[in-house]
Scaffold this active site. Sequence first.
Site, short mmCIF file in Angstrom:
data_model
loop_
_atom_site.label_atom_id
_atom_site.label_comp_id
_atom_site.label_asym_id
_atom_site.label_seq_id
_atom_site.Cartn_x
_atom_site.Cartn_y
_atom_site.Cartn_z
N ALA A 1 0.86 -1.18 0.00
CA ALA A 1 0.00 0.00 0.00
C ALA A 1 0.90 1.23 0.00
O ALA A 1 2.07 1.16 0.42
CB ALA A 1 -0.89 -0.02 1.23
N GLU B 1 -0.50 -9.40 -0.65
CA GLU B 1 -1.91 -9.72 -0.38
C GLU B 1 -2.73 -9.71 -1.67
O GLU B 1 -3.62 -10.54 -1.86
CB GLU B 1 -2.47 -8.71 0.64
CG GLU B 1 -1.87 -8.92 2.02
CD GLU B 1 -2.18 -7.80 3.01
OE1 GLU B 1 -2.00 -6.62 2.64
OE2 GLU B 1 -2.58 -8.10 4.14
N GLY C 1 0.63 -5.08 0.91
CA GLY C 1 -0.59 -5.16 0.10
C GLY C 1 -0.33 -5.80 -1.26
O GLY C 1 -1.24 -6.40 -1.84
N GLU D 1 5.03 -5.09 6.88
CA GLU D 1 4.32 -4.01 7.60
C GLU D 1 4.86 -3.82 9.02
O GLU D 1 4.87 -2.72 9.54
CB GLU D 1 2.82 -4.31 7.65
CG GLU D 1 2.09 -4.22 6.32
CD GLU D 1 2.02 -5.56 5.58
OE1 GLU D 1 2.87 -6.44 5.84
OE2 GLU D 1 1.13 -5.71 4.73
C1 HXC Z 1 5.02 4.39 -1.25
C2 HXC Z 1 6.91 3.44 -2.15
C3 HXC Z 1 6.57 2.18 -1.58
C4 HXC Z 1 5.35 2.10 -0.84
C5 HXC Z 1 8.43 1.97 -2.64
N1 HXC Z 1 8.07 3.25 -2.79
N2 HXC Z 1 7.54 1.31 -1.91
N3 HXC Z 1 6.15 4.53 -1.98
N4 HXC Z 1 4.64 3.24 -0.72
N5 HXC Z 1 4.92 0.97 -0.33
C6 HXC Z 1 8.77 4.32 -3.51
C7 HXC Z 1 9.99 4.81 -2.73
O1 HXC Z 1 9.62 5.76 -1.77
C8 HXC Z 1 10.82 5.40 -3.85
O2 HXC Z 1 10.31 6.67 -4.19
C9 HXC Z 1 10.53 4.47 -5.02
O3 HXC Z 1 9.31 3.82 -4.72
C10 HXC Z 1 11.60 3.40 -5.20
O4 HXC Z 1 11.79 2.72 -3.96
P1 HXC Z 1 13.20 2.52 -3.25
O5 HXC Z 1 12.95 2.28 -1.84
O6 HXC Z 1 14.13 3.65 -3.60
O7 HXC Z 1 13.72 1.21 -4.00
P2 HXC Z 1 14.67 0.08 -3.41
O8 HXC Z 1 15.84 0.68 -2.71
O9 HXC Z 1 14.94 -0.83 -4.58
O10 HXC Z 1 13.82 -0.70 -2.30
C11 HXC Z 1 12.70 -1.43 -2.71
C12 HXC Z 1 11.86 -1.82 -1.47
C13 HXC Z 1 11.51 -0.56 -0.64
C14 HXC Z 1 12.61 -2.82 -0.60
C15 HXC Z 1 10.60 -2.51 -2.01
O11 HXC Z 1 10.99 0.42 -1.52
C16 HXC Z 1 10.51 -0.80 0.45
O12 HXC Z 1 10.83 -1.35 1.51
N6 HXC Z 1 9.26 -0.38 0.21
C17 HXC Z 1 8.20 -0.47 1.21
C18 HXC Z 1 7.70 -1.89 1.36
C19 HXC Z 1 6.62 -1.98 2.44
O13 HXC Z 1 6.85 -1.68 3.60
N7 HXC Z 1 5.42 -2.40 2.03
C20 HXC Z 1 4.28 -2.51 2.94
C21 HXC Z 1 3.50 -1.22 2.94
S1 HXC Z 1 2.17 -1.25 4.08
P3 HXC Z 1 11.25 7.95 -4.34
O14 HXC Z 1 10.30 9.08 -4.51
O15 HXC Z 1 12.10 8.02 -3.13
O16 HXC Z 1 12.05 7.64 -5.58
C22 HXC Z 1 1.03 -2.21 3.35
C23 HXC Z 1 -0.24 -2.40 4.17
C24 HXC Z 1 -1.28 -3.09 3.36
O17 HXC Z 1 1.17 -2.69 2.30
C25 HXC Z 1 -2.61 -2.89 4.00
C26 HXC Z 1 -3.75 -3.11 3.07
C27 HXC Z 1 -3.93 -2.18 1.94
#
Ligand code: HXC
Length: 268
Positions: free
Chosen positions: A76, A122, A119, A142
């Site tokens: 998400a 999921e 997400g 998460e």
């Molecule tokens: C918003 C995101 C994002 C996310 C990545 N980006 N994941 N933006 N929400 N979930 C954005 C980054 O901010 C960045 O933007 C660009 O995408 C590239 O990501 P990087 O981090 O620079 O890439 P990398 O170093 O290759 O790392 C990849 C990654 C990391 C390991 C996937 O991005 C990461 O940990 N993302 C979050 C994963 C996460 O926690 N997901 C769960 C979310 S909560 P900029 O602008 O800086 O270039 C969830 C709850 C679900 O899903 C509930 C139900 C809906």
Amino acid sequence: MLEIILKSLFMINMIKVTNNYQEHIALIELNRPNELNALNLQLMQELRDALKALDQDDAVRVIILTGNKKAFAAGADIKEMSGKKSVDMLKIDQFSTWDQIKKTKKPLIAAVSGFALGGGCELAMTCDMIIASESAMFGQPEIKIGVMPGAGGTQRLTRALGKARAMEMVLTGRFMTAKEALEAGLVNKVVPEEIYMQETVRLAKEIAAMSPLATVLAKEAVNRAHEVHLEEGLHFERKNFYLLFSSEDQKEGMQAFIEKRKPRFKGK
Ligand code: HXC
């Protein structure tokens, strides 16, 4: 009013839909590559609407959902959610969109490459089958950002992997490789990155060649297995089985077998 018109004029679609009517397959691509396909509200609403439209389109029998090579979806949209309070989240009610997506009747195959996190994982698990590229990474990270899965992760992952592995993934946020996901039964097949779409289309074509009525009713019955007691599930299965005997496709399928030829299913 002007604001709404301007907004709709400049609204960029966050998914891309391509129909291959000849093969009866539709492809939905998540299209926020710069954000690793982070699932914001607009994207999810577009996805819900597209699935609903494809579900109603008789020319489509199987739907493929994919991202790009680097990311199926990294979860998400954290930036969109970060400032929200519980009541905001409750009012936004994003899960009603997810509930609609889950109601898709036609077979839905996820083609996953790269990150399928939070997400994103999921969403892949909401699909009926998953074809993964060797680079796919599944995870529920998460916990690392102070929350927990909210779109079915604790339930679907536990059903797929068993309690011990699901607990480990949800509590540590560790990722699972495509190979591990295959061994755990989370995905159907793992293939090299260059051919994961090709492989998914192959599977979609195989299913699209069946009676579309039978695939819809069979999908519905398989899904019941996780939701109801055995006796009720068997009863449900039987009703769907009987129902198919009202279809032309059942007559065609069985007649084609007897005549030793390929069936021509029409979805009638
Ligand atoms: C918003 C995101 C994002 C996310 C990545 N980006 N994941 N933006 N929400 N979930 C954005 C980054 O901010 C960045 O933007 C660009 O995408 C590239 O990501 P990087 O981090 O620079 O890439 P990398 O170093 O290759 O790392 C990849 C990654 C990391 C390991 C996937 O991005 C990461 O940990 N993302 C979050 C994963 C996460 O926690 N997901 C769960 C979310 S909560 P900029 O602008 O800086 O270039 C969830 C709850 C679900 O899903 C509930 C139900 C809906």
